[in-house]
Design a protein around this motif. Structure first.
Motif, PDB file in Angstrom:
ATOM      1  N   VAL A 298       0.835  -1.204   0.000  1.00  0.00           N
ATOM      2  CA  VAL A 298       0.000   0.000   0.000  1.00  0.00           C
ATOM      3  C   VAL A 298       0.872   1.257   0.000  1.00  0.00           C
ATOM      4  O   VAL A 298       0.623   2.200  -0.760  1.00  0.00           O
ATOM      5  CB  VAL A 298      -0.969   0.003   1.207  1.00  0.00           C
ATOM      6  N   ASP A 299       1.926   1.260   0.814  1.00  0.00           N
ATOM      7  CA  ASP A 299       2.843   2.409   0.850  1.00  0.00           C
ATOM      8  C   ASP A 299       3.478   2.638  -0.509  1.00  0.00           C
ATOM      9  O   ASP A 299       3.560   3.772  -0.990  1.00  0.00           O
ATOM     10  CB  ASP A 299       3.937   2.209   1.902  1.00  0.00           C
ATOM     11  N   TRP A 300       3.927   1.569  -1.140  1.00  0.00           N
ATOM     12  CA  TRP A 300       4.568   1.691  -2.443  1.00  0.00           C
ATOM     13  C   TRP A 300       3.580   2.199  -3.491  1.00  0.00           C
ATOM     14  O   TRP A 300       3.903   3.086  -4.278  1.00  0.00           O
ATOM     15  CB  TRP A 300       5.156   0.343  -2.861  1.00  0.00           C
ATOM     16  N   LEU A 301       2.360   1.653  -3.497  1.00  0.00           N
ATOM     17  CA  LEU A 301       1.344   2.092  -4.455  1.00  0.00           C
ATOM     18  C   LEU A 301       0.952   3.548  -4.229  1.00  0.00           C
ATOM     19  O   LEU A 301       0.751   4.303  -5.183  1.00  0.00           O
ATOM     20  CB  LEU A 301       0.104   1.188  -4.364  1.00  0.00           C
ATOM     21  N   THR A 302       0.851   3.944  -2.966  1.00  0.00           N
ATOM     22  CA  THR A 302       0.517   5.332  -2.649  1.00  0.00           C
ATOM     23  C   THR A 302       1.602   6.271  -3.159  1.00  0.00           C
ATOM     24  O   THR A 302       1.313   7.309  -3.754  1.00  0.00           O
ATOM     25  CB  THR A 302       0.329   5.502  -1.125  1.00  0.00           C
ATOM     26  N   GLU A 303       2.849   5.891  -2.936  1.00  0.00           N
ATOM     27  CA  GLU A 303       3.968   6.711  -3.417  1.00  0.00           C
ATOM     28  C   GLU A 303       3.972   6.778  -4.941  1.00  0.00           C
ATOM     29  O   GLU A 303       4.191   7.834  -5.528  1.00  0.00           O
ATOM     30  CB  GLU A 303       5.284   6.119  -2.915  1.00  0.00           C
ATOM     31  N   LEU A 304       3.710   5.657  -5.565  1.00  0.00           N
ATOM     32  CA  LEU A 304       3.699   5.593  -7.019  1.00  0.00           C
ATOM     33  C   LEU A 304       2.577   6.453  -7.606  1.00  0.00           C
ATOM     34  O   LEU A 304       2.756   7.106  -8.633  1.00  0.00           O
ATOM     35  CB  LEU A 304       3.528   4.138  -7.457  1.00  0.00           C
ATOM     36  N   ALA A 305       1.428   6.474  -6.938  1.00  0.00           N
ATOM     37  CA  ALA A 305       0.268   7.204  -7.446  1.00  0.00           C
ATOM     38  C   ALA A 305       0.308   8.698  -7.130  1.00  0.00           C
ATOM     39  O   ALA A 305      -0.385   9.479  -7.769  1.00  0.00           O
ATOM     40  CB  ALA A 305      -1.016   6.593  -6.874  1.00  0.00           C
ATOM     41  N   SER A 306       1.113   9.115  -6.163  1.00  0.00           N
ATOM     42  CA  SER A 306       1.155  10.530  -5.801  1.00  0.00           C
ATOM     43  C   SER A 306       2.052  11.284  -6.779  1.00  0.00           C
ATOM     44  O   SER A 306       2.969  10.716  -7.363  1.00  0.00           O
ATOM     45  CB  SER A 306       1.646  10.706  -4.365  1.00  0.00           C
ATOM     46  N   PRO A 307       1.788  12.577  -6.941  1.00  0.00           N
ATOM     47  CA  PRO A 307       2.602  13.355  -7.879  1.00  0.00           C
ATOM     48  C   PRO A 307       4.061  13.416  -7.443  1.00  0.00           C
ATOM     49  O   PRO A 307       4.357  13.462  -6.251  1.00  0.00           O
ATOM     50  CB  PRO A 307       1.980  14.752  -7.841  1.00  0.00           C
ATOM     51  N   ALA A 308       4.938  13.426  -8.418  1.00  0.00           N
ATOM     52  CA  ALA A 308       6.367  13.577  -8.138  1.00  0.00           C
ATOM     53  C   ALA A 308       6.630  14.990  -7.630  1.00  0.00           C
ATOM     54  O   ALA A 308       5.864  15.914  -7.929  1.00  0.00           O
ATOM     55  CB  ALA A 308       7.170  13.305  -9.409  1.00  0.00           C
ATOM     56  N   PRO A 309       7.699  15.211  -6.855  1.00  0.00           N
ATOM     57  CA  PRO A 309       7.984  16.548  -6.319  1.00  0.00           C
ATOM     58  C   PRO A 309       8.063  17.621  -7.402  1.00  0.00           C
ATOM     59  O   PRO A 309       7.573  18.730  -7.208  1.00  0.00           O
ATOM     60  CB  PRO A 309       9.334  16.375  -5.623  1.00  0.00           C
ATOM     61  N   TRP A 310       8.628  17.307  -8.543  1.00  0.00           N
ATOM     62  CA  TRP A 310       8.725  18.325  -9.591  1.00  0.00           C
ATOM     63  C   TRP A 310       7.355  18.698 -10.125  1.00  0.00           C
ATOM     64  O   TRP A 310       7.147  19.824 -10.572  1.00  0.00           O
ATOM     65  CB  TRP A 310       9.670  17.886 -10.712  1.00  0.00           C
ATOM     66  N   GLU A 311       6.376  17.790 -10.088  1.00  0.00           N
ATOM     67  CA  GLU A 311       5.024  18.113 -10.530  1.00  0.00           C
ATOM     68  C   GLU A 311       4.397  19.155  -9.614  1.00  0.00           C
ATOM     69  O   GLU A 311       3.685  20.040 -10.072  1.00  0.00           O
ATOM     70  CB  GLU A 311       4.159  16.850 -10.573  1.00  0.00           C
ATOM     71  N   ARG A 312       4.676  19.049  -8.303  1.00  0.00           N
ATOM     72  CA  ARG A 312       4.140  20.044  -7.367  1.00  0.00           C
ATOM     73  C   ARG A 312       4.755  21.413  -7.648  1.00  0.00           C
ATOM     74  O   ARG A 312       4.097  22.435  -7.556  1.00  0.00           O
ATOM     75  CB  ARG A 312       4.378  19.599  -5.926  1.00  0.00           C
ATOM     76  N   HIS A 313       6.049  21.441  -8.004  1.00  0.00           N
ATOM     77  CA  HIS A 313       6.698  22.708  -8.336  1.00  0.00           C
ATOM     78  C   HIS A 313       6.078  23.314  -9.595  1.00  0.00           C
ATOM     79  O   HIS A 313       5.880  24.526  -9.670  1.00  0.00           O
ATOM     80  CB  HIS A 313       8.204  22.517  -8.533  1.00  0.00           C
ATOM     81  N   LEU A 314       5.768  22.475 -10.578  1.00  0.00           N
ATOM     82  CA  LEU A 314       5.118  22.982 -11.788  1.00  0.00           C
ATOM     83  C   LEU A 314       3.726  23.531 -11.470  1.00  0.00           C
ATOM     84  O   LEU A 314       3.318  24.550 -12.033  1.00  0.00           O
ATOM     85  CB  LEU A 314       5.026  21.892 -12.855  1.00  0.00           C
ATOM     86  N   ASP A 315       3.004  22.854 -10.591  1.00  0.00           N
ATOM     87  CA  ASP A 315       1.685  23.350 -10.185  1.00  0.00           C
ATOM     88  C   ASP A 315       1.807  24.711  -9.523  1.00  0.00           C
ATOM     89  O   ASP A 315       1.014  25.625  -9.781  1.00  0.00           O
ATOM     90  CB  ASP A 315       1.001  22.362  -9.234  1.00  0.00           C
ATOM     91  N   ALA A 316       2.818  24.885  -8.656  1.00  0.00           N
ATOM     92  CA  ALA A 316       3.025  26.174  -7.990  1.00  0.00           C
ATOM     93  C   ALA A 316       3.389  27.250  -9.002  1.00  0.00           C
ATOM     94  O   ALA A 316       2.915  28.396  -8.915  1.00  0.00           O
ATOM     95  CB  ALA A 316       4.112  26.046  -6.924  1.00  0.00           C
ATOM     96  N   LEU A 317       4.218  26.909  -9.978  1.00  0.00           N
ATOM     97  CA  LEU A 317       4.595  27.869 -11.016  1.00  0.00           C
ATOM     98  C   LEU A 317       3.375  28.274 -11.834  1.00  0.00           C
ATOM     99  O   LEU A 317       3.179  29.461 -12.122  1.00  0.00           O
ATOM    100  CB  LEU A 317       5.666  27.255 -11.927  1.00  0.00           C
ATOM    101  N   GLU A 318       2.537  27.314 -12.187  1.00  0.00           N
ATOM    102  CA  GLU A 318       1.322  27.613 -12.940  1.00  0.00           C
ATOM    103  C   GLU A 318       0.416  28.556 -12.158  1.00  0.00           C
ATOM    104  O   GLU A 318      -0.121  29.515 -12.706  1.00  0.00           O
ATOM    105  CB  GLU A 318       0.582  26.314 -13.269  1.00  0.00           C
ATOM    106  N   THR A 319       0.272  28.297 -10.867  1.00  0.00           N
ATOM    107  CA  THR A 319      -0.544  29.169 -10.019  1.00  0.00           C
ATOM    108  C   THR A 319       0.014  30.586 -10.014  1.00  0.00           C
ATOM    109  O   THR A 319      -0.733  31.570 -10.125  1.00  0.00           O
ATOM    110  CB  THR A 319      -0.596  28.611  -8.577  1.00  0.00           C
ATOM    111  N   GLU A 320       1.321  30.730  -9.908  1.00  0.00           N
ATOM    112  CA  GLU A 320       1.965  32.045  -9.885  1.00  0.00           C
ATOM    113  C   GLU A 320       1.786  32.769 -11.222  1.00  0.00           C
ATOM    114  O   GLU A 320       1.530  33.976 -11.252  1.00  0.00           O
ATOM    115  CB  GLU A 320       3.456  31.902  -9.550  1.00  0.00           C
TER     116      GLU A 320
END
Length: 120
Positions: free
Chosen positions: A76-98
Motif C-alpha cells: 500500500v505504501d509503495w502504491l501510494t507513493e507511485l500514485a502521488s505526484p512527483a515533487p517536480w510536478e508540485r513545483h510545476l503546479d506552484a509555477l502555474e498558479t503564480e
C-alpha cells in the motif's frame, strides 16, 4: 512485498481475502462459496497463509482462517507513493498558479499603472 503481490494477483485469492475481511471462516465454508474443488481452495489458502495475509487456528477439527492485513502495508505504501505526484510536478503546479496570479493582477491594474511601475 513480492510474495504479497504474487498472492493477491489471483482473483480467487482476492475473493477469499474479501470474504475473510468480514469474519473469520472455516476452510469448508470458504470452499462452499467457490465452484472449484476443495483441494484447489486449500492450495489458495496455503499461498495466502505463506504470504502472511491469512492466519489459521485449529478449533476442534476445523481450521479457522482470518485476514491479517499487516503484510499489505508495504505494498500500500509503495502504491501510494507511485500514485502521488512527483515533487517536480508540485513545483510545476506552484509555477502555474503564480503565472495565473501574475496575469490576473496585470489585467486588473490596467496598462497605465503597469507602465508606471516599469518606468519608475
Amino acid at each position: 512485498m513480492d510474495e504479497v503481490a504474487s498472492a493477491i494477483a489471483d482473483p480467487v485469492r482476492r475473493r477469499i481475502l474479501t470474504l475473510l475481511r468480514g469474519t473469520p471462516l472455516p476452510a469448508g465454508d470458504i470452499a462452499e462459496r467457490f465452484a472449484i474443488s476443495r483441494p484447489a481452495i486449500s492450495r489458495h489458502l496455503r499461498v495466502l497463509r505463506e504470504s502472511g495475509l491469512v492466519r489459521d487456528d485449529l478449533v476442534g477439527r476445523k481450521r479457522i482462517y482470518r485476514l491479517d492485513p499487516g503484510p499489505l502495508a508495504a505494498l500500500v505504501d509503495w502504491l501510494t507513493e507511485l500514485a502521488s505526484p512527483a515533487p517536480w510536478e508540485r513545483h510545476l503546479d506552484a509555477l502555474e498558479t503564480e503565472v495565473y496570479r501574475t496575469r490576473r493582477e496585470s489585467r486588473t491594474r490596467g496598462p497605465a499603472e503597469h507602465r508606471r511601475e516599469h518606468t519608475a
